[in-house]
Scaffold this motif. Structure first.
Motif, short mmCIF file in Angstrom:
data_model
loop_
_atom_site.label_atom_id
_atom_site.label_comp_id
_atom_site.label_asym_id
_atom_site.label_seq_id
_atom_site.Cartn_x
_atom_site.Cartn_y
_atom_site.Cartn_z
N LEU A 109 21.37 47.00 -29.09
CA LEU A 109 22.54 46.88 -28.21
C LEU A 109 22.13 46.60 -26.77
N ALA A 110 21.08 47.27 -26.30
CA ALA A 110 20.63 47.04 -24.93
C ALA A 110 20.17 45.60 -24.74
N SER A 111 19.46 45.07 -25.73
CA SER A 111 18.97 43.70 -25.62
C SER A 111 20.10 42.69 -25.69
N LEU A 112 20.99 42.84 -26.65
CA LEU A 112 22.07 41.87 -26.81
C LEU A 112 23.03 41.90 -25.62
N ARG A 113 23.36 43.09 -25.16
CA ARG A 113 24.37 43.21 -24.10
C ARG A 113 23.78 43.11 -22.68
N GLY A 114 22.45 42.99 -22.59
CA GLY A 114 21.82 42.78 -21.29
C GLY A 114 21.72 44.01 -20.43
N VAL A 115 21.59 45.18 -21.02
CA VAL A 115 21.53 46.41 -20.24
C VAL A 115 20.36 46.42 -19.24
N PRO A 116 19.16 45.94 -19.61
CA PRO A 116 18.10 45.91 -18.58
C PRO A 116 18.49 45.08 -17.36
N ARG A 132 28.17 38.00 -22.84
CA ARG A 132 27.00 38.50 -23.57
C ARG A 132 27.28 38.51 -25.07
N PRO A 133 26.25 38.35 -25.89
CA PRO A 133 26.45 38.43 -27.34
C PRO A 133 26.74 39.85 -27.79
N ALA A 134 27.55 39.98 -28.83
CA ALA A 134 27.85 41.26 -29.46
C ALA A 134 27.04 41.40 -30.75
N LEU A 135 26.95 42.61 -31.24
CA LEU A 135 26.33 42.83 -32.54
C LEU A 135 27.30 42.48 -33.67
N ALA A 136 28.58 42.65 -33.43
CA ALA A 136 29.57 42.31 -34.45
C ALA A 136 29.43 40.86 -34.89
N ASP A 137 29.62 40.63 -36.17
CA ASP A 137 29.58 39.31 -36.79
C ASP A 137 28.20 38.70 -36.86
N ASP A 219 16.97 30.00 -33.56
CA ASP A 219 17.06 29.98 -32.11
C ASP A 219 18.01 31.06 -31.62
N GLY A 220 17.57 31.83 -30.60
CA GLY A 220 18.40 32.88 -30.05
C GLY A 220 18.31 34.21 -30.77
N ALA A 221 17.49 34.31 -31.82
CA ALA A 221 17.38 35.55 -32.58
C ALA A 221 16.63 36.61 -31.78
N LEU A 222 16.86 37.86 -32.16
CA LEU A 222 16.22 39.02 -31.53
C LEU A 222 15.28 39.67 -32.54
#
Length: 313
Positions: A109-116, A132-137, A219-222
């Motif tokens: 969640l921190a990585s996808l939502r840009g918390v850093p 920002r990207p969500a984890l949903a879907d 591309d874009g994967a975490l």
């Protein structure tokens, strides 16, 4: 000869230990608490370098059980050739699942939502908006589907994922769906938005995440590593994140601890936590419960839990 049990937690803090053995506290200090030759049940100090944990093993001629307080056993494997045949090695299955799964979700969640980025912007007094990207879907691939992998999926369940794929050393069926063998990775990687590594470090998994593995990620994967650092080829990962094609969240690294000058610290799109998956407030009560259960089984000559292997020729 006495029947000693070496514990890395003070025995007076553990309720329910069976009578019989002499319980001694040793958490990796320079001085041993007694003659290692009298130890019959050795609990390896937790979160110590491998050299510390294996140091007494050559002198433990009477030891019958070596118990780790970690899920992995790679840190004690160098000492196993010093043991006589028939010594049982057990891990800490059931101790770290909750904490590691919690951190895995936090890293995702921190990585996808840009918390850093938000934290850095807060330091500057900057209101950092944006999409920002969500984890949903999203599609998630869990590489290493043991008890920790399953605990991670437990916590992912409410997040409305598009799909979850599971990979382990060998394929099998579960109530949640199939677990694919490692040979299925080439076809599964291109479909995953988040790839979670929760596999043990073995000769099979060392360097598993190499240039080929990373190149198959979309591309874009975490990439999220809560396994062991050497599961990932660090140089190959640096090439991919520097290109901006993928991002990474790493609780473990190779080398570890990561030296201050290492390029991973400053690599774009990389979030690093300092091997924090296990050491939380959840550790001690679960570790105590495991030790009480194992030692009662040992004293009563009942089958032990979590046996990984028995030494022998």
């Amino acid at each position: 000869m006495t029947a000693d049990v070496w514990l890395p937690l003070p025995p007076e803090d553990i309720e329910g230990l069976p009578e019989g053995p002499r319980y001694l506290f040793w958490d990796g200090g320079e001085e041993f608490p007694a003659d290692p030759g009298d130890c019959v049940f050795y609990v390896v100090p937790y979160m110590k370098p491998s050299t510390v944990g294996v140091r007494p093993l050559p002198a433990m001629g009477a030891v019958q059980v070596v118990q780790t307080l970690s899920a992995g056993i790679d840190h004690v494997e160098p000492g196993l050739p010093h043991l006589r045949a028939g010594v049982r090695l057990c891990n800490a299955r059931g101790v770290h699942e909750a904490s590691t799964a919690e951190l895995t979700l936090a890293l995702i969640l921190a990585s996808l939502r840009g918390v850093p980025d938000f934290v850095r912007a807060q330091d500057r007094g900057e209101w950092l908006g944006g999409f920002r990207p969500a984890l949903a879907d999203r599609g998630v691939l869990i590489v290493g589907y043991g008890s920790i992998g399953a605990a991670i999926e437990d916590r992912l369940e409410p997040f409305e994922l598009a799909r979850v794929a599971r990979v382990a050393r060998s394929g099998r069926a579960t109530a949640r769906g199939p677990v694919h063998p490692f040979t299925a990775l080439p076809s599964l990687l291109p479909e995953a938005d988040v790839v979670i590594l929760s596999t043990p470090l073995t000769e099979t998994t060392r360097g598993l995440v190499d240039a080929g593995f990373l190149g198959r990620m979309k591309d874009g994967a975490l990439l999220v590593n809560v396994a062991r650092g050497p599961v990932v080829d660090t140089n190959a990962l640096l090439t991919q994140v520097r290109s901006g094609r993928i991002t990474a969240a790493l609780d473990v690294t190779d080398p570890e601890p990561l030296p201050p000058e290492h390029p991973l610290w400053r690599a774009p799109g990389v979030l690093i936590s300092p091997h924090a998956g296990g050491p939380t407030s959840a550790f001690a009560p679960r570790a105590r419960r495991l030790l009480v259960d194992q030692l009662n089984r040992f004293v009563n000559r009942e089958p032990l839990r979590n046996m990984i292997l028995t030494t022998g020729p």
